[in-house]
Write a protein that holds these residues in place. Structure first.
Motif, PDB file in Angstrom:
ATOM      1  N   PHE B 352       0.806  -1.211   0.000  1.00  0.00           N
ATOM      2  CA  PHE B 352       0.000   0.000   0.000  1.00  0.00           C
ATOM      3  C   PHE B 352       0.850   1.277   0.000  1.00  0.00           C
ATOM      4  O   PHE B 352       0.569   2.219  -0.747  1.00  0.00           O
ATOM      5  N   ALA B 353       1.902   1.301   0.842  1.00  0.00           N
ATOM      6  CA  ALA B 353       2.727   2.517   0.929  1.00  0.00           C
ATOM      7  C   ALA B 353       3.342   2.884  -0.431  1.00  0.00           C
ATOM      8  O   ALA B 353       3.217   4.022  -0.883  1.00  0.00           O
ATOM      9  N   PRO B 354       3.980   1.920  -1.123  1.00  0.00           N
ATOM     10  CA  PRO B 354       4.523   2.300  -2.440  1.00  0.00           C
ATOM     11  C   PRO B 354       3.455   2.638  -3.473  1.00  0.00           C
ATOM     12  O   PRO B 354       3.719   3.449  -4.365  1.00  0.00           O
ATOM     13  N   VAL B 355       2.259   2.047  -3.358  1.00  0.00           N
ATOM     14  CA  VAL B 355       1.225   2.386  -4.340  1.00  0.00           C
ATOM     15  C   VAL B 355       0.796   3.844  -4.189  1.00  0.00           C
ATOM     16  O   VAL B 355       0.570   4.545  -5.182  1.00  0.00           O
ATOM     17  N   LEU B 356       0.730   4.325  -2.938  1.00  0.00           N
ATOM     18  CA  LEU B 356       0.451   5.758  -2.756  1.00  0.00           C
ATOM     19  C   LEU B 356       1.546   6.584  -3.415  1.00  0.00           C
ATOM     20  O   LEU B 356       1.278   7.614  -4.037  1.00  0.00           O
ATOM     21  N   GLY B 357       2.779   6.114  -3.276  1.00  0.00           N
ATOM     22  CA  GLY B 357       3.894   6.813  -3.921  1.00  0.00           C
ATOM     23  C   GLY B 357       3.747   6.827  -5.435  1.00  0.00           C
ATOM     24  O   GLY B 357       3.977   7.843  -6.087  1.00  0.00           O
ATOM     25  N   LEU B 394      10.324  13.129  -4.793  1.00  0.00           N
ATOM     26  CA  LEU B 394      11.229  12.478  -3.842  1.00  0.00           C
ATOM     27  C   LEU B 394      10.500  12.141  -2.551  1.00  0.00           C
ATOM     28  O   LEU B 394      10.418  10.993  -2.137  1.00  0.00           O
ATOM     29  N   ALA B 395       9.940  13.176  -1.910  1.00  0.00           N
ATOM     30  CA  ALA B 395       9.436  12.979  -0.554  1.00  0.00           C
ATOM     31  C   ALA B 395       8.192  12.094  -0.539  1.00  0.00           C
ATOM     32  O   ALA B 395       7.905  11.483   0.482  1.00  0.00           O
ATOM     33  N   THR B 396       7.445  12.029  -1.628  1.00  0.00           N
ATOM     34  CA  THR B 396       6.284  11.136  -1.602  1.00  0.00           C
ATOM     35  C   THR B 396       6.561   9.854  -2.373  1.00  0.00           C
ATOM     36  O   THR B 396       6.550   8.777  -1.793  1.00  0.00           O
ATOM     37  N   THR B 397       6.818   9.940  -3.672  1.00  0.00           N
ATOM     38  CA  THR B 397       6.982   8.722  -4.464  1.00  0.00           C
ATOM     39  C   THR B 397       8.108   7.851  -3.902  1.00  0.00           C
ATOM     40  O   THR B 397       7.901   6.674  -3.589  1.00  0.00           O
ATOM     41  N   VAL B 398       9.278   8.419  -3.760  1.00  0.00           N
ATOM     42  CA  VAL B 398      10.440   7.628  -3.349  1.00  0.00           C
ATOM     43  C   VAL B 398      10.344   7.268  -1.869  1.00  0.00           C
ATOM     44  O   VAL B 398      10.481   6.103  -1.483  1.00  0.00           O
ATOM     45  N   VAL B 399      10.081   8.267  -1.025  1.00  0.00           N
ATOM     46  CA  VAL B 399      10.147   8.010   0.413  1.00  0.00           C
ATOM     47  C   VAL B 399       9.002   7.096   0.862  1.00  0.00           C
ATOM     48  O   VAL B 399       9.197   6.225   1.715  1.00  0.00           O
TER      49      VAL B 399
END
Lengths: 158, 566
Positions: B352-357, B394-399
């Protein structure tokens, strides 16, 4: 050589994406070549210590050079612009030339396309025609030190 | 190509090396990198909190702390330190796993040398920021002069990271020797590609720091060629963003298919994607310098052209991700057009976390195209729009992807269980992060279009009417800042729990590595001929940078003496 299997839908997807990218780049190139829409720049140089003694920067200010045409010679320094304020009639075309005697600064007029980097050792040039009347704010938009947030100027269009 | 398939197509279920604990020594190595990265995350987030609340007018800072000092700490800790340590730790975990299960002593020695150099450099640079002797932001533009130790610290971080690259190259080489004629595991291939990109990119900033900034800040040279230093910095500065992005792509391409119980959509296309990133992420740095003098318009435009080519691998990735998800849903029996969406493990934070990213990468990518669009850059250059852009990318997609990785990698290393409770808190944390960043970065984009400059302490420009339009967005940005910092604190709390307190596993933890849908389809050998791709990259760099840099050297600017302006 690169014998990689691409599914049909992916090929369609990449063709659409690639074609719109090419179209987009062509538009940018035409605007640059035919519309003369280029970002600020120039290759003129000046030693930072010599700024205050070398014309035209020894007398920064606004000078009329033709009907409705002005040259604005600006020194961006820690933490002011010289001149701090300018006034031009609506419809004037202003040729900016800006340099810095110390660190890197920015020269931005919010609400217009005037947005330049000011690099010590170099002279940045950009031309803009002011049509909207009012008091335009000039801000430094590159961090230049502890007083960066107070570095401002104004250009009034009457 | 007349090669035999040595490895039989794998049966369902992971291959042997994917089970089994990490070697004790590899575990210590990887946890050390993750530990430093989490410490940097905490420092950077706290600096971001106070910096963000100051500039939006919510708080005033005590006399002893400067706004720009906090901003420097925020940028250096997060953009340079947190990312680099986390990425290297993650790449080590996957290369050790997929290249016969563990590192060898020589590789580990290289890795520890790298770790010690990078950590020493980090401490040195952060101390200089703490004493207010390096308030130059993470781009450290000359002729602002920081204390020499700040630059030396950064040089140590860079040189240390080269040792990390050699660790990965050495283990890859060792594996290739032991498995002649075989195609390398995808994770290792991508790690090699990422570190090749990193080393080529850091050559620029290393030259700037070693040959220009350090001698000049010590006073051994009187003047610095400012424009050359900026060109060298941005030669590094743009591929830096791909160095952040590629490990996230590795997770999406290689690990997520296994987490969602699907298959790799293709084993070749991701390799091609990574090669395109090596080729087209370096000769593009001028698109950060479009608004400045000293670089001819033709060269600026040429680099714009190269910049835009990375749209192609991004589109390939977008397609591959959705195809992987659909494939996984259909393997689980989904029918119809969209039933596969419901078959995805939405309640699994690792997914889920990476899908939001990924979702945030769509506006982030579109904004990036605006930034790089030559003329359009004039509207947004150095405004908060740009800050908003990299808080999305960076701060959303990657992090957010890194959050998803940490939630299983940390317990996999300590052989603990990602409990249901920790998983659910992680989902809450991801939502908080995503919504906070959406508000923060969204407001930054809008107010940037209204001309608000980035990197500027609280100011109303003597109550100029232009600023009135900005004020409502400051309210949103201030609140969103608190959201995202709470999210980081929650994340770090969960990580501490998974690291030291979660229940231990009886069996070895799973390290998710996806298997290709069609193992018989072998990636073309040419994709692994690194010398060829490095040579092509060198040619592209020469084409993009050769003449303008030659001009900067042949017809140099007068140069600038050092200045301390804070």
């Amino acid at each position: 050589m690169l014998n990689i299997h691409l599914p049909r839908y992916e090929r369609i997807w990449l063709w659409i994406g690639g074609a719109s990218l090419v179209l987009f780049l062509i538009i940018l190139a035409l605007l640059a070549l035919l519309g003369d829409l280029n970002p600020p720049g120039n290759m003129r140089m000046i030693a930072p210590e010599a700024v205050r003694t070398t014309p035209p920067f020894d007398k920064p200010g606004l000078k009329q050079i033709g009907p409705n045409e002005y040259r604005a010679t600006v020194v961006a320094q820690m933490f002011t612009f010289q001149p701090a304020s300018m006034t031009v009639p609506a419809g004037s075309t202003v040729h900016f030339e800006v340099t810095s005697p110390d660190v890197v600064h920015g020269f931005e007029i919010p609400g217009t396309n005037v947005n330049m980097m000011v690099i010590p050792g170099h002279i940045t040039e950009f031309t803009y025609t002011f049509r909207k009347k009012g008091d335009h704010l000039i801000v430094c938009n590159e961090y230049c030190g502890s007083g960066h947030q107070v570095m401002m100027g104004s250009i009034t269009v009457q | 190509m007349n090669e035999t398939v040595r490895e039989p197509a794998r049966p369902d279920g992971p291959a042997p090396f994917e089970r089994g604990t990490f070697d004790r020594r590899d575990r210590a190595l990887i946890l050390a990198h993750l530990g430093v990265s989490f410490a940097a995350l905490l420092i950077g987030a706290l600096a971001g909190l106070f910096q963000g609340l100051q500039r939006t007018g919510f708080i005033q800072l005590p006399q002893a702390v400067g706004y720009y000092q906090l901003l420097t700490a925020h940028g250096v800790s997060l953009a340079l330190i947190f990312t680099t340590f986390f990425i290297i730790g993650f790449l080590y975990s996957g290369t050790a796993k997929t290249l016969d299960g563990r590192f060898r002593p020589f590789e580990r020695a290289l890795a520890w040398i790298g770790f010690v150099l990078m950590t020493a450099g980090t401490v040195m640079s952060l101390l200089m920021i703490l004493t207010n002797d390096a308030t130059v932001l993470y781009t450290f533009y000359a002729p602002m002069r920081a204390a020499p130790w700040f630059y030396i610290g950064l040089a140590l971080v860079i040189v240390g990271s080269w040792f990390s690259g050699w660790t990965i190259f050495a283990s890859y080489y060792r594996w290739k020797k032991a498995h002649p004629g075989e195609v390398s595991p995808l994770f290792a291939y991508m790690s090699v590609a990422t570190m090749i990109l990193w080393i080529i990119a850091t050559l620029g900033v290393a030259a700037e720091v070693l040959f220009q900034l350090i001698p000049w800040s010590f006073g051994w040279t009187a003047r610095i060629n400012v424009e050359l230093s900026r060109a060298l910095f941005w030669y590094f500065g743009h591929p830096l963003v791909y160095f952040w992005l590629l490990p996230a792509y590795i997770y999406w391409y290689v690990n997520i298919p296994q987490i969602i119980k699907g298959r790799l959509f293709s084993d070749s296309l991701p390799r091609l994607t990574f090669l395109l990133f090596i080729l087209y992420s370096v000769p593009v740095g001028f698109h950060h310098q479009l608004m400045e003098p000293g670089i001819g318009a033709f060269w600026k435009f040429l680099q714009i052209f190269f910049t835009m080519i990375v749209v192609v691998p991004s589109l390939m990735t977008a397609f591959a991700m959705l195809a992987t998800f659909e494939l996984s849903g259909r393997l689980k029996g989904a029918k119809g057009r969209f039933e596969w969406v419901r078959k995805l493990p939405w309640k699994d934070v690792r997914f889920f976390a990476p899908v939001l990213g990924m979702a945030m990468f769509i506006p982030a990518g579109a904004g990036g195209v605006v930034n790089a669009s030559y003329q359009m850059n004039q509207v947004v250059h150095n405004t908060l729009w740009v800050t908003g852009h990299f808080h999305m990318a960076l701060a959303t997609t990657v992090v957010s992807t890194f959050f998803g990785i940490a939630y299983w990698l940390v317990p996999a290393l300590t052989n603990r269980k990602l409990t249901r409770g920790a998983n659910n808190l992680g989902i809450l944390q991801s939502w908080l992060w995503f919504l906070g960043m959406l508000l923060l970065a969204g407001s930054m984009h809008i107010v940037g279009l209204f001309g608000e400059p980035r990197r500027t302490a609280y100011t109303t420009y003597r109550d100029h009417p232009v600023v009135e339009v900005w004020l409502p967005y400051w309210q949103v940005m201030g609140v969103a800042t608190v959201f995202v910092v709470l999210s980081v604190l929650l994340f770090l709390g969960i990580v501490v729990y998974l690291w030291a307190f979660a229940p231990r596993l009886e069996t070895a933890a799973e390290y998710p590595i996806g298997t290709p849908l069609d193992p018989a389809q072998r990636p073309p050998r040419i994709l692994e001929r690194w010398s060829l791709w490095i040579a092509v990259t060198a040619v592209l760099i020469l084409v993009a940078y050769g003449v303008p840099v030659w001009e900067m050297l042949q017809n140099p600017e007068p140069g600038s003496p050092p200045i301390r302006s804070w």
